[in-house]
Motif scaffolding. Structure first.
Motif, PDB file in Angstrom:
ATOM      1  N   THR A 109     -41.576 -35.605 -23.508  1.00 35.53           N
ATOM      2  CA  THR A 109     -40.531 -35.787 -22.820  1.00 35.53           C
ATOM      3  C   THR A 109     -40.404 -37.253 -22.745  1.00 35.53           C
ATOM      4  OG1 THR A 109     -41.408 -35.787 -20.835  1.00 35.53           O
ATOM      5  CG2 THR A 109     -40.193 -33.772 -21.565  1.00 35.53           C
ATOM      6  N   ALA A 110     -41.626 -38.321 -22.726  1.00 31.81           N
ATOM      7  CA  ALA A 110     -41.595 -39.643 -22.737  1.00 31.81           C
ATOM      8  C   ALA A 110     -42.971 -39.951 -22.903  1.00 31.81           C
ATOM      9  CB  ALA A 110     -41.060 -40.044 -21.418  1.00 31.81           C
ATOM     10  N   ILE A 111     -43.133 -41.414 -23.565  1.00 35.67           N
ATOM     11  CA  ILE A 111     -44.471 -41.950 -23.513  1.00 35.67           C
ATOM     12  C   ILE A 111     -44.187 -43.086 -22.677  1.00 35.67           C
ATOM     13  CG2 ILE A 111     -46.143 -43.016 -24.871  1.00 35.67           C
ATOM     14  CD1 ILE A 111     -45.483 -41.158 -27.134  1.00 35.67           C
ATOM     15  N   GLU A 116     -39.425 -42.550 -31.277  1.00 31.80           N
ATOM     16  CA  GLU A 116     -39.342 -41.596 -32.173  1.00 31.80           C
ATOM     17  C   GLU A 116     -40.055 -40.307 -31.508  1.00 31.80           C
ATOM     18  OE1 GLU A 116     -37.113 -41.012 -34.992  1.00 31.80           O
ATOM     19  OE2 GLU A 116     -36.258 -42.538 -34.062  1.00 31.80           O
ATOM     20  N   ALA A 117     -41.115 -40.527 -30.825  1.00 38.89           N
ATOM     21  CA  ALA A 117     -41.837 -39.427 -30.327  1.00 38.89           C
ATOM     22  C   ALA A 117     -41.534 -38.771 -29.223  1.00 38.89           C
ATOM     23  CB  ALA A 117     -43.300 -39.836 -29.999  1.00 38.89           C
ATOM     24  N   ASN A 118     -40.459 -39.318 -28.667  1.00 38.83           N
ATOM     25  CA  ASN A 118     -39.799 -38.590 -27.495  1.00 38.83           C
ATOM     26  C   ASN A 118     -38.769 -37.368 -27.889  1.00 38.83           C
ATOM     27  OD1 ASN A 118     -40.706 -40.721 -25.850  1.00 38.83           O
ATOM     28  ND2 ASN A 118     -38.891 -41.934 -25.778  1.00 38.83           N
ATOM     29  N   ALA A 119     -39.010 -36.480 -26.877  1.00 35.77           N
ATOM     30  CA  ALA A 119     -38.391 -35.135 -27.035  1.00 35.77           C
ATOM     31  C   ALA A 119     -38.773 -34.275 -28.051  1.00 35.77           C
ATOM     32  CB  ALA A 119     -36.948 -35.432 -27.132  1.00 35.77           C
ATOM     33  N   ARG A 120     -39.905 -34.477 -28.792  1.00 36.88           N
ATOM     34  CA  ARG A 120     -40.520 -33.668 -29.856  1.00 36.88           C
ATOM     35  C   ARG A 120     -41.484 -32.936 -29.440  1.00 36.88           C
ATOM     36  NH1 ARG A 120     -39.256 -35.871 -35.552  1.00 36.88           N
ATOM     37  NH2 ARG A 120     -38.081 -37.828 -35.444  1.00 36.88           N
TER      38      ARG A 120
END
Length: 297
Positions: A24-26, A43-47
């Motif tokens: 969900t978040a970093i 770009e990693a969020n929600a993946r």
């Protein structure tokens, strides 16, 4: 530094908790942690995390869409699983990876910040972070012998070189060499076929045994006692303590920021290897054998 057994136990615990979950978040508390700029970390969020793997001593989170988070804990980086939204620890905290089910906290002891995080795109981007070391649990004896002979180094250096062998560091190299009854400073290209076979089997035996031991220790919990020093080890971190095999005092050689621990009785035919700093200081008083050491003590 967490090595192959420690990383494998981290992976086992992470796989149960985050594979198939959305990141969900970093939250990054220390800007020196993130070493890449493209693609942006957002770009990693929600993946979704599709797999969690090991690349040498690095932990790789594969994200949907061929993005990869590559985390290198270095010497003092550690992971902790906590409840969702847990604040990042003030002094040692570097980052938090948030999931619906919990938060993965990254901390690093000490004042030096060496841990690193990269977000890379595609298999080619991921391959750039692979040191190329041979996986000793997946290779044949012939492949091991060939790799060992590619460069002329001490066995200690060869085993811990990530470009030669994957996942072995200072601690487990000591244990492997003790198990194989070989000097840490024997030259890699000078091994007999029998010595090479002993070293190969020792690598496999030590890494498998310690991975299983640490998995059992962690159980269903998250590993929170990752350390290079364990009382069950034969020689690493046991300077002057008795060798569990022959009873001789464990010896230590300190060089640069590293050290080699060994048993003279089991590994060097009773010869005490010269510590450059101490032997220079003591000169003729430096004991050369176990007998001389016992006489002088």
């Amino acid at each position: 530094m967490p090595e192959l057994p420690d990383i494998e136990v981290y992976l086992n615990s992470l796989d149960k908790r985050v594979r198939g979950e959305n990141l969900t978040a970093i939250r990054i508390a220390n800007p020196f942690l993130l070493r890449s700029v493209s693609p942006p970390i957002s770009e990693a969020n929600a993946r979704c995390i599709t797999t969690v793997n090991r690349l040498g001593k690095r932990i790789v989170f594969a994200l949907r869409g061929e993005l990869y988070l590559v985390l290198h804990l270095m010497i003092a980086g550690r992971l902790k699983w906590s409840k969702p939204g847990t604040p990042i620890p003030g002094r040692s905290g570097l980052a938090a990876f948030d999931f619906t089910s919990g938060a993965l906290l990254l901390t690093e002891a000490g004042s030096k910040r060496r841990a690193s995080l990269y977000l890379v795109s595609g298999k080619q981007g991921l391959a750039a972070h692979d040191p190329g070391g041979l996986e000793v649990l997946e290779c044949t004896l012939a492949q091991f012998r060939t790799r060992l002979g590619t460069e002329r180094h001490t066995l200690k250096r060869s085993l811990t070189d990530p470009h030669l062998f994957s996942g072995i560091g200072n601690a487990y190299s000591d244990e492997i060499l003790h198990n194989a009854q070989l000097s840490p400073f024997k030259i890699s290209t000078d091994l007999t076929e029998d010595e090479c076979a002993r070293l190969f089997e020792a690598c496999r035996e030590i890494l498998v045994a310690w991975t299983e031991r640490l998995r059992q220790e962690a159980g269903d919990g998250f590993p929170d006692k990752v350390t290079a020093f364990r009382k069950e080890m034969a020689v690493h971190g046991r300077f002057r303590e008795p060798c569990p095999v022959c009873g001789a005092p464990v010896q230590r050689i300190v060089y640069a920021a590293n050290e080699a621990n060994y048993c003279a009785g089991c590994q060097t035919g009773g010869k005490i290897l010269a510590d450059r700093m101490l032997s220079r200081l003591l000169k003729d008083d430096w004991p050369r054998t176990l007998d001389e050491l016992e006489t002088s003590s």
